[in-house]
Design a protein around this motif. Structure first.
Motif, PDB file in Angstrom:
ATOM      1  N   SER A   1      -1.949  -2.225 -50.883  1.00  0.00           N
ATOM      2  CA  SER A   1      -2.114  -1.840 -49.468  1.00  0.00           C
ATOM      3  C   SER A   1      -1.797  -0.376 -49.217  1.00  0.00           C
ATOM      4  N   THR A   2      -0.990   0.236 -50.105  1.00  0.00           N
ATOM      5  CA  THR A   2      -0.611   1.639 -49.881  1.00  0.00           C
ATOM      6  C   THR A   2      -1.629   2.607 -50.481  1.00  0.00           C
ATOM      7  N   GLY A   3      -2.637   2.090 -51.171  1.00  0.00           N
ATOM      8  CA  GLY A   3      -3.632   2.958 -51.807  1.00  0.00           C
ATOM      9  C   GLY A   3      -4.820   3.223 -50.895  1.00  0.00           C
ATOM     10  N   SER A   4      -5.787   3.928 -51.449  1.00  0.00           N
ATOM     11  CA  SER A   4      -6.961   4.339 -50.679  1.00  0.00           C
ATOM     12  C   SER A   4      -7.746   3.127 -50.157  1.00  0.00           C
ATOM     13  N   ILE A   5      -8.045   2.165 -51.026  1.00  0.00           N
ATOM     14  CA  ILE A   5      -8.794   0.970 -50.592  1.00  0.00           C
ATOM     15  C   ILE A   5      -7.932   0.113 -49.673  1.00  0.00           C
ATOM     16  N   GLY A   6      -6.659  -0.015 -49.995  1.00  0.00           N
ATOM     17  CA  GLY A   6      -5.764  -0.819 -49.159  1.00  0.00           C
ATOM     18  C   GLY A   6      -5.708  -0.272 -47.738  1.00  0.00           C
TER      19      GLY A   6
ATOM     20  N   ALA B   1       2.240  -3.871 -53.196  1.00  0.00           N
ATOM     21  CA  ALA B   1       2.071  -2.560 -53.845  1.00  0.00           C
ATOM     22  C   ALA B   1       3.118  -2.453 -54.953  1.00  0.00           C
ATOM     23  N   ASN B   2       3.305  -1.260 -55.462  1.00  0.00           N
ATOM     24  CA  ASN B   2       4.234  -1.094 -56.577  1.00  0.00           C
ATOM     25  C   ASN B   2       5.597  -0.608 -56.109  1.00  0.00           C
ATOM     26  N   ARG B   3       5.644   0.675 -55.597  1.00  0.00           N
ATOM     27  CA  ARG B   3       6.966   1.185 -55.228  1.00  0.00           C
ATOM     28  C   ARG B   3       6.985   2.057 -53.967  1.00  0.00           C
ATOM     29  N   ASN B   4       5.848   2.201 -53.297  1.00  0.00           N
ATOM     30  CA  ASN B   4       5.829   3.060 -52.105  1.00  0.00           C
ATOM     31  C   ASN B   4       6.382   2.291 -50.903  1.00  0.00           C
ATOM     32  N   TRP B   5       7.730   2.159 -50.873  1.00  0.00           N
ATOM     33  CA  TRP B   5       8.343   1.285 -49.868  1.00  0.00           C
ATOM     34  C   TRP B   5       8.263   1.880 -48.471  1.00  0.00           C
TER      35      TRP B   5
ATOM     36  N   LEU C   1     -13.169  -7.973 -54.518  1.00  0.00           N
ATOM     37  CA  LEU C   1     -12.776  -7.329 -55.781  1.00  0.00           C
ATOM     38  C   LEU C   1     -13.031  -5.827 -55.786  1.00  0.00           C
ATOM     39  N   ALA C   2     -11.947  -5.052 -55.582  1.00  0.00           N
ATOM     40  CA  ALA C   2     -12.012  -3.608 -55.826  1.00  0.00           C
ATOM     41  C   ALA C   2     -11.518  -3.301 -57.229  1.00  0.00           C
ATOM     42  N   ASN C   3     -10.543  -4.091 -57.690  1.00  0.00           N
ATOM     43  CA  ASN C   3      -9.889  -3.871 -58.985  1.00  0.00           C
ATOM     44  C   ASN C   3     -10.844  -4.254 -60.132  1.00  0.00           C
ATOM     45  N   LYS C   4     -11.835  -3.376 -60.372  1.00  0.00           N
ATOM     46  CA  LYS C   4     -12.871  -3.667 -61.373  1.00  0.00           C
ATOM     47  C   LYS C   4     -12.277  -3.866 -62.755  1.00  0.00           C
ATOM     48  N   GLU C   5     -11.105  -3.205 -63.014  1.00  0.00           N
ATOM     49  CA  GLU C   5     -10.513  -3.287 -64.345  1.00  0.00           C
ATOM     50  C   GLU C   5     -10.211  -4.738 -64.736  1.00  0.00           C
ATOM     51  N   SER C   6      -9.809  -5.583 -63.753  1.00  0.00           N
ATOM     52  CA  SER C   6      -9.461  -6.966 -64.115  1.00  0.00           C
ATOM     53  C   SER C   6     -10.708  -7.734 -64.562  1.00  0.00           C
TER      54      SER C   6
ATOM     55  N   ILE D   1     -16.356  -5.158 -53.991  1.00  0.00           N
ATOM     56  CA  ILE D   1     -16.042  -4.099 -53.027  1.00  0.00           C
ATOM     57  C   ILE D   1     -16.551  -2.744 -53.512  1.00  0.00           C
ATOM     58  N   ASP D   2     -16.589  -2.544 -54.826  1.00  0.00           N
ATOM     59  CA  ASP D   2     -17.165  -1.308 -55.361  1.00  0.00           C
ATOM     60  C   ASP D   2     -18.462  -1.060 -54.591  1.00  0.00           C
ATOM     61  N   SER D   3     -18.665   0.149 -54.075  1.00  0.00           N
ATOM     62  CA  SER D   3     -19.796   0.370 -53.168  1.00  0.00           C
ATOM     63  C   SER D   3     -21.127   0.046 -53.851  1.00  0.00           C
TER      64      SER D   3
ATOM     65  N   MET E   1     -10.481   9.154 -53.121  1.00  0.00           N
ATOM     66  CA  MET E   1     -10.035   7.953 -53.840  1.00  0.00           C
ATOM     67  C   MET E   1      -8.700   8.237 -54.520  1.00  0.00           C
ATOM     68  N   GLY E   2      -8.082   7.192 -55.084  1.00  0.00           N
ATOM     69  CA  GLY E   2      -6.871   7.364 -55.878  1.00  0.00           C
ATOM     70  C   GLY E   2      -7.155   8.208 -57.118  1.00  0.00           C
ATOM     71  N   ARG E   3      -6.080   8.699 -57.760  1.00  0.00           N
ATOM     72  CA  ARG E   3      -6.268   9.666 -58.847  1.00  0.00           C
ATOM     73  C   ARG E   3      -6.900   9.053 -60.100  1.00  0.00           C
TER      74      ARG E   3
HETATM   75  P1  NDP Z   1      -4.818   4.209 -55.336  1.00  0.00           P
HETATM   76  O1  NDP Z   1      -4.227   4.941 -56.479  1.00  0.00           O
HETATM   77  O2  NDP Z   1      -5.106   4.941 -54.083  1.00  0.00           O
HETATM   78  O3  NDP Z   1      -3.866   2.962 -54.957  1.00  0.00           O
HETATM   79  C1  NDP Z   1      -3.384   2.105 -55.965  1.00  0.00           C
HETATM   80  C2  NDP Z   1      -2.632   0.952 -55.353  1.00  0.00           C
HETATM   81  O4  NDP Z   1      -2.186   0.098 -56.423  1.00  0.00           O
HETATM   82  C3  NDP Z   1      -1.362   1.384 -54.596  1.00  0.00           C
HETATM   83  O5  NDP Z   1      -1.150   0.510 -53.517  1.00  0.00           O
HETATM   84  C4  NDP Z   1      -0.275   1.202 -55.647  1.00  0.00           C
HETATM   85  O6  NDP Z   1       1.027   0.974 -55.100  1.00  0.00           O
HETATM   86  C5  NDP Z   1      -0.764  -0.058 -56.327  1.00  0.00           C
HETATM   87  N1  NDP Z   1      -0.225  -0.183 -57.683  1.00  0.00           N
HETATM   88  C6  NDP Z   1      -0.271   0.714 -58.691  1.00  0.00           C
HETATM   89  N2  NDP Z   1       0.354   0.227 -59.796  1.00  0.00           N
HETATM   90  C7  NDP Z   1       0.807  -1.000 -59.449  1.00  0.00           C
HETATM   91  C8  NDP Z   1       1.563  -1.997 -60.123  1.00  0.00           C
HETATM   92  N3  NDP Z   1       1.984  -1.827 -61.404  1.00  0.00           N
HETATM   93  N4  NDP Z   1       1.846  -3.146 -59.475  1.00  0.00           N
HETATM   94  C9  NDP Z   1       1.451  -3.334 -58.187  1.00  0.00           C
HETATM   95  N5  NDP Z   1       0.767  -2.422 -57.475  1.00  0.00           N
HETATM   96  C10 NDP Z   1       0.447  -1.272 -58.110  1.00  0.00           C
HETATM   97  O7  NDP Z   1      -6.136   3.487 -55.902  1.00  0.00           O
HETATM   98  P2  NDP Z   1      -7.514   3.170 -55.145  1.00  0.00           P
HETATM   99  O8  NDP Z   1      -7.226   2.507 -53.836  1.00  0.00           O
HETATM  100  O9  NDP Z   1      -8.381   4.351 -55.173  1.00  0.00           O
HETATM  101  O10 NDP Z   1      -8.155   2.120 -56.150  1.00  0.00           O
HETATM  102  C11 NDP Z   1      -7.704   0.786 -56.221  1.00  0.00           C
HETATM  103  C12 NDP Z   1      -8.688  -0.024 -57.041  1.00  0.00           C
HETATM  104  O11 NDP Z   1      -9.934  -0.037 -56.348  1.00  0.00           O
HETATM  105  C13 NDP Z   1      -8.975   0.535 -58.427  1.00  0.00           C
HETATM  106  O12 NDP Z   1      -9.166  -0.523 -59.305  1.00  0.00           O
HETATM  107  C14 NDP Z   1     -10.268   1.311 -58.250  1.00  0.00           C
HETATM  108  O13 NDP Z   1     -11.036   1.364 -59.435  1.00  0.00           O
HETATM  109  C15 NDP Z   1     -10.973   0.459 -57.200  1.00  0.00           C
HETATM  110  N6  NDP Z   1     -11.946   1.166 -56.380  1.00  0.00           N
HETATM  111  C16 NDP Z   1     -11.547   2.208 -55.596  1.00  0.00           C
HETATM  112  C17 NDP Z   1     -12.464   2.891 -54.808  1.00  0.00           C
HETATM  113  C18 NDP Z   1     -12.050   3.983 -53.881  1.00  0.00           C
HETATM  114  O14 NDP Z   1     -12.890   4.502 -53.126  1.00  0.00           O
HETATM  115  N7  NDP Z   1     -10.791   4.390 -53.855  1.00  0.00           N
HETATM  116  C19 NDP Z   1     -13.890   2.532 -54.838  1.00  0.00           C
HETATM  117  C20 NDP Z   1     -14.184   1.401 -55.667  1.00  0.00           C
HETATM  118  C21 NDP Z   1     -13.243   0.760 -56.426  1.00  0.00           C
HETATM  119  P3  NDP Z   1       2.066   2.219 -54.887  1.00  0.00           P
HETATM  120  O15 NDP Z   1       1.475   3.058 -53.784  1.00  0.00           O
HETATM  121  O16 NDP Z   1       3.328   1.540 -54.511  1.00  0.00           O
HETATM  122  O17 NDP Z   1       2.121   2.941 -56.210  1.00  0.00           O
END
Ligand code: NDP
Length: 399
Positions: free
Chosen positions: A12-17, A38-42, A125-130, A152-154, A212-214
């Motif tokens: 939820s703390t990432g770009s897609i979240g 999320a992981n650690r962004n409290w 499904l955004a997490n394509k890696e899984s 979810i991947d566009s 997007m995320g890094r």
């Molecule tokens: P971000 O780096 O912006 O966000 C990653 C998220 O994952 C954060 O909420 C982070 O939490 C969490 N996270 C990281 N490591 C762990 C862990 N070990 N356990 C639990 N949570 C964890 O990534 P994106 O949002 O850019 O991408 C997320 C996924 O979506 C990826 O698989 C990416 O390939 C896919 N995707 C992204 C797109 C985009 O436009 N961004 C487009 C299409 C697919 P914390 O902040 O606490 O570290």
């Protein structure tokens, strides 16, 4: 009016979240956040919890979870705070969860995504890696659980939208000859080959069209993102990699296409904003507003297409080879890529070293058939060790 549908937002703390929460926020009658993960962004997740008041917040990192718990308790919040991967798995499986946004980056998203599939949820499904790692296992879990998986991947979401009515991911579509993934070409689309080795992490993460995320930004710069997406497409749409084409489209307006046997090409167009595929997947089979404006085609004027340059960007061919090899080969590719991308972001590996490390892992670590999740996890661990040893400063071949 019926009850709002419960949604668990992982990552939820990432770009897609964050984009997902923006869509939910615009439709409080339709959706309710049941859990955030999320992981650690409290600090950020505490703000999100105060706004959305979920039942549960999970931070995998225990000390971050303790900090979030104290902060939420101090403001009188009723939200439970838990830590660890098992807590993510139980949060997504709760009875009041209808759909799960799987947007944790990398292999860390695997177990909760599988849990959501097993529990019969709609997996966004955004997490394509899984999916790349587990291959058919994840699709089988979706079928066995009785839920759905919507990409979810566009690109894959665009293809899903261009499929015949009633189509569900995992089936082999009728009348489809190819799917065509579009690629922006990334920040180094026109960079000469000789300059690629010296590109910095910040240059690689400065994507021309998408924020997007890094990790995924680096994948877009190497074009490994398109390689992972090729494997993802084979699994989602039941096609061999030879029927998944890639075309570079720098404007990122056409998000992908489906080629039919009668000569038709169907495409989905839109602004490069992830709220569109997120809203499509959350509301499917209905449509809701995403907050994204429609395109003004006359103002855009032209759309360009060109073939990918495999000489400067070998990652697509590495991924295609892994798709053809099958078994654990895609898991090996994914793990090597994750280790190499992190080393590049930490400035322990140069840009062109990323593909070189993956190539070495694929050449030296043998793939085996995927029978169970343990086969995948073992391949992932072996590839990570092998890749790390290649990069490690004292002995590594690519330091
Ligand atoms: P971000 O780096 O912006 O966000 C990653 C998220 O994952 C954060 O909420 C982070 O939490 C969490 N996270 C990281 N490591 C762990 C862990 N070990 N356990 C639990 N949570 C964890 O990534 P994106 O949002 O850019 O991408 C997320 C996924 O979506 C990826 O698989 C990416 O390939 C896919 N995707 C992204 C797109 C985009 O436009 N961004 C487009 C299409 C697919 P914390 O902040 O606490 O570290």
């Amino acid at each position: 009016m019926s009850e709002p549908l419960g949604i668990a937002v992982l990552g939820s703390t990432g770009s897609i979240g964050r984009s997902t929460l923006a869509v939910i926020d615009a439709h409080p009658d339709r959706f309710r956040v049941t859990s955030l993960g999320a992981n650690r962004n409290w600090q950020q997740i505490v703000e999100q919890a105060q706004h959305f008041q979920p039942d549960t917040v999970v931070l995998v990192d225990p000390s971050a979870a303790a900090a979030a718990r104290a902060a939420l308790r101090a403001c009188g919040s009723q939200t439970r705070v838990e830590s660890g991967v098992a807590a993510l798995e139980s949060a997504v499986s709760a009875a009041n969860v209808r759909m799960v946004m799987a947007a944790i980056v990398g292999a860390a998203g695997l177990l909760p995504t599988l849990a959501a599939a097993r529990a019969g949820k709609r997996v966004l499904l955004a997490n394509k890696e899984s999916l790349v790692m587990t291959g058919h296992l994840l699709m089988e879990q979706v079928r066995a659980g009785g839920g759905e998986l919507i990409p979810i991947d566009s690109e894959h979401n665009a293809i899903f939208q261009c499929m015949p009515a009633g189509y569900l991911a995992g089936a082999t579509p009728k009348g489809v000859t190819h799917v065509i993934l579009t690629a922006s070409g990334g920040p180094f689309r026109t960079t000469p080959a000789a300059d690629l080795a010296t590109m910095s992490p910040d240059q690689a993460c400065a994507h021309p069209k998408w924020k997007m995320g890094r990790k995924i930004s680096v994948d877009s710069a190497t074009l490994m993102n398109k390689g992972l997406e090729t494997i993802e497409a084979t699994l989602l749409f039941g096609l061999p990699e030879s029927r998944v084409d890639i075309v570079v489209h720098p404007q990122s307006i056409v998000h992908s296409l489906v080629q039919y046997t009668d000569g038709s090409l169907l495409a989905q167009l839109g602004a490069p904003d992830m709220r569109t595929p997120i809203a499509q997947a959350m509301a499917w089979p209905e449509r809701i507003s995403s907050g994204v404006q429609s395109l003004d085609l006359a103002a855009i004027g032209r759309l360009d297409f060109e073939p990918p340059d495999h000489g400067r960007f070998p990652s697509i061919e590495l991924a295609r080879a892994a798709a053809r090899a099958g078994g654990t080969a895609p898991a090996l590719l994914n793990a090597a890529n994750e280790v190499a991308v992190q080393a590049f972001l930490d400035r322990r590996l140069n840009f062109t070293g990323i593909a070189a490390v993956i190539d070495q892992v694929l050449q030296h670590v043998e793939a085996c058939p995927v029978r169970t999740l343990d086969d995948v996890l073992a391949a992932d661990a072996t590839a990570r060790r092998f890749a790390a040893a290649l990069i490690e400063p004292a002995r590594g071949a690519f330091a």
